[in-house]
Design a protein around this motif. Structure first.
Motif, PDB file in Angstrom:
ATOM      1  N   ALA A 115       0.918   6.579   1.846  1.00  0.00           N
ATOM      2  CA  ALA A 115       0.165   5.909   2.906  1.00  0.00           C
ATOM      3  C   ALA A 115       0.491   6.583   4.235  1.00  0.00           C
ATOM      4  N   GLU A 116      -0.532   6.909   5.002  1.00  0.00           N
ATOM      5  CA  GLU A 116      -0.360   7.470   6.333  1.00  0.00           C
ATOM      6  C   GLU A 116      -0.641   6.384   7.361  1.00  0.00           C
ATOM      7  N   THR A 161       4.666   8.331   7.375  1.00  0.00           N
ATOM      8  CA  THR A 161       4.196   8.154   5.998  1.00  0.00           C
ATOM      9  C   THR A 161       5.203   7.361   5.188  1.00  0.00           C
ATOM     10  N   GLY A 162       4.699   6.782   4.114  1.00  0.00           N
ATOM     11  CA  GLY A 162       5.535   6.080   3.157  1.00  0.00           C
ATOM     12  C   GLY A 162       4.770   5.891   1.863  1.00  0.00           C
ATOM     13  N   ALA A 170       3.134  -0.320   0.762  1.00  0.00           N
ATOM     14  CA  ALA A 170       3.924   0.632   1.539  1.00  0.00           C
ATOM     15  C   ALA A 170       4.422  -0.087   2.788  1.00  0.00           C
ATOM     16  N   ASN A 171       5.725  -0.210   2.918  1.00  0.00           N
ATOM     17  CA  ASN A 171       6.338  -0.879   4.068  1.00  0.00           C
ATOM     18  C   ASN A 171       7.101   0.170   4.872  1.00  0.00           C
ATOM     19  N   GLY A 186      -3.395   1.666  12.380  1.00  0.00           N
ATOM     20  CA  GLY A 186      -4.180   1.687  11.149  1.00  0.00           C
ATOM     21  C   GLY A 186      -3.470   2.499  10.081  1.00  0.00           C
ATOM     22  N   ALA A 187      -3.960   2.399   8.834  1.00  0.00           N
ATOM     23  CA  ALA A 187      -3.352   3.109   7.707  1.00  0.00           C
ATOM     24  C   ALA A 187      -4.443   3.741   6.855  1.00  0.00           C
ATOM     25  N   GLU A 188      -4.031   4.777   6.082  1.00  0.00           N
ATOM     26  CA  GLU A 188      -4.957   5.469   5.194  1.00  0.00           C
ATOM     27  C   GLU A 188      -4.265   5.739   3.864  1.00  0.00           C
TER      28      GLU A 188
END
Length: 354
Positions: free
Chosen positions: A96-97, A107-108, A115-116, A131-133
């Motif tokens: 996850a970005e 990232t994680g 994803a935390n 936001g996340a991708e």
């Protein structure tokens, strides 16, 4: 009699095994799985054995940042992204970005679909968008607020010396309230002022921050002499204010007018307009006392308050005992005059009368 042989016909039907699938939600014939056939997880089947069905690529990303108010440069915040495929399965072990509205992308990897990512808040306060991708799918934006670090604010008074005239209003104000990073304290944060006099008596004045500073208006009534001021903000206190309440002084007592009230064998007296050395009228509500001695030696006193720069009293003194020695006492001023009877003032009005 003819006997027919009894014929017994035995038929047997061969049983056919049916395939069942067991998942996290129970057991169901494989042919009846329907949408459950797309659910990810461990599957057990007499025919197919144990299989692990994985989620498909992400189709939606749910994202949030918490807590909603994060202290500038303080404890880490959480950016959490949840990836789901088209069937609601959580997408695991993918990257996850996360974009936080400042700094580089972090990232994680998702674990059990989540994803935390921990992040250090920026030193600048304000509203930020994040936001996340996941798998090329973007989340809806999330907003969060970075607030001033109240623990690093060193509050102080805007003025160290204040003088307030008795029975008037004075404004106590802080200097601009900022944290160690230069962020202004948010409007609405509570601030307390305490004034302590020479006897140890205290006056508490609550306030809130507005436009970078806290203010409180004090009415100098029942306050006298010198007071030490302290303020408190989020557990941090500071002193440094010396507030002096000055007694009201009369520069010009105006005109003393005494007229008769023959119906009740008494007199009325009006004194004023009463002016201070600065040319202002003595404040409304200032306590005043009048002592009158008639020519026959009769003494009367009355107490009241200034209204519109005047004081007016009725005293049980015979008009026939004029003239009168009049002594007016207001705070630190005493004015003595000898006054004879005269007609009532032409502009005499009683507030509230129709």
């Amino acid at each position: 009699m003819i006997r027919l042989p009894l014929a017994l016909m035995l038929t047997t039907q061969m049983a056919v095994a049916q395939d069942f699938t067991t998942d996290a939600f129970g057991i169901l014939p494989t042919a009846q799985l329907g949408d459950r056939a797309n659910w990810a997880g461990l599957r057990q089947s007499p025919v197919g054995g144990d299989t692990m069905q994985n989620a498909q690529p992400a189709d939606a990303v749910i994202f949030f940042v918490g807590p909603k108010s994060i202290v500038a440069g303080g404890e880490p915040g959480h950016a959490v992204a949840l990836g789901l495929d088209a069937y609601g399965n959580m997408v695991s072990e993918v990257q996850a970005e996360v974009r936080l509205g400042y700094g580089p992308i972090i990232t994680g990897n998702t674990r059990d679909g989540i994803a935390n990512v921990l992040f250090t808040p920026p030193p600048q306060a304000g509203m930020l968008l994040a936001g996340a991708e996941i798998d090329g799918v973007q989340s809806a934006r999330a907003d969060y607020r970075v607030t001033a670090d109240l623990a690093t604010v060193l509050p102080s008074f805007a003025e160290r010396e204040m003088r307030v005239l008795s029975e008037t209003f004075g404004e106590i104000k802080t200097a601009p309230l900022m944290d160690a990073y230069g962020n202004s304290v948010d409007d609405g944060v509570g601030v307390s002022f305490v004034l302590t006099d020479e006897t140890g008596g205290s006056t508490y004045l609550p306030s809130v921050v507005r436009e970078d500073a806290a203010r409180s208006v004090v009415l100098a009534r029942d306050l006298a002499g010198s007071h030490n001021g302290q303020l408190a903000l989020a557990g941090t206190s500071a002193g440094g204010l010396n507030l002096t309440v000055d007694d009201v002084l009369i520069e010009d007592a105006g005109t003393f007018v005494v007229w008769a009230e023959p119906a009740i064998d008494a007199v009325q007296i009006r004194l004023g307009p009463l002016a201070t050395p600065n040319g202002y009228l003595v404040p409304d509500g200032t306590a005043a006392q009048v002592d009158m001695v008639a020519s026959d030696g009769t003494r009367r006193s009355a107490q009241g308050w200034v209204l519109d720069g005047f004081v007016t009293f009725g005293l049980l003194l015979s008009p026939l005992a004029a003239p009168f020695d009049v002594s007016l006492t207001i705070a630190g001023s005493i004015v003595n005059r000898t006054v004879d009877l005269s007609p009532p003032p032409a502009n005499l009005t009683i507030r509230g009368a129709e």
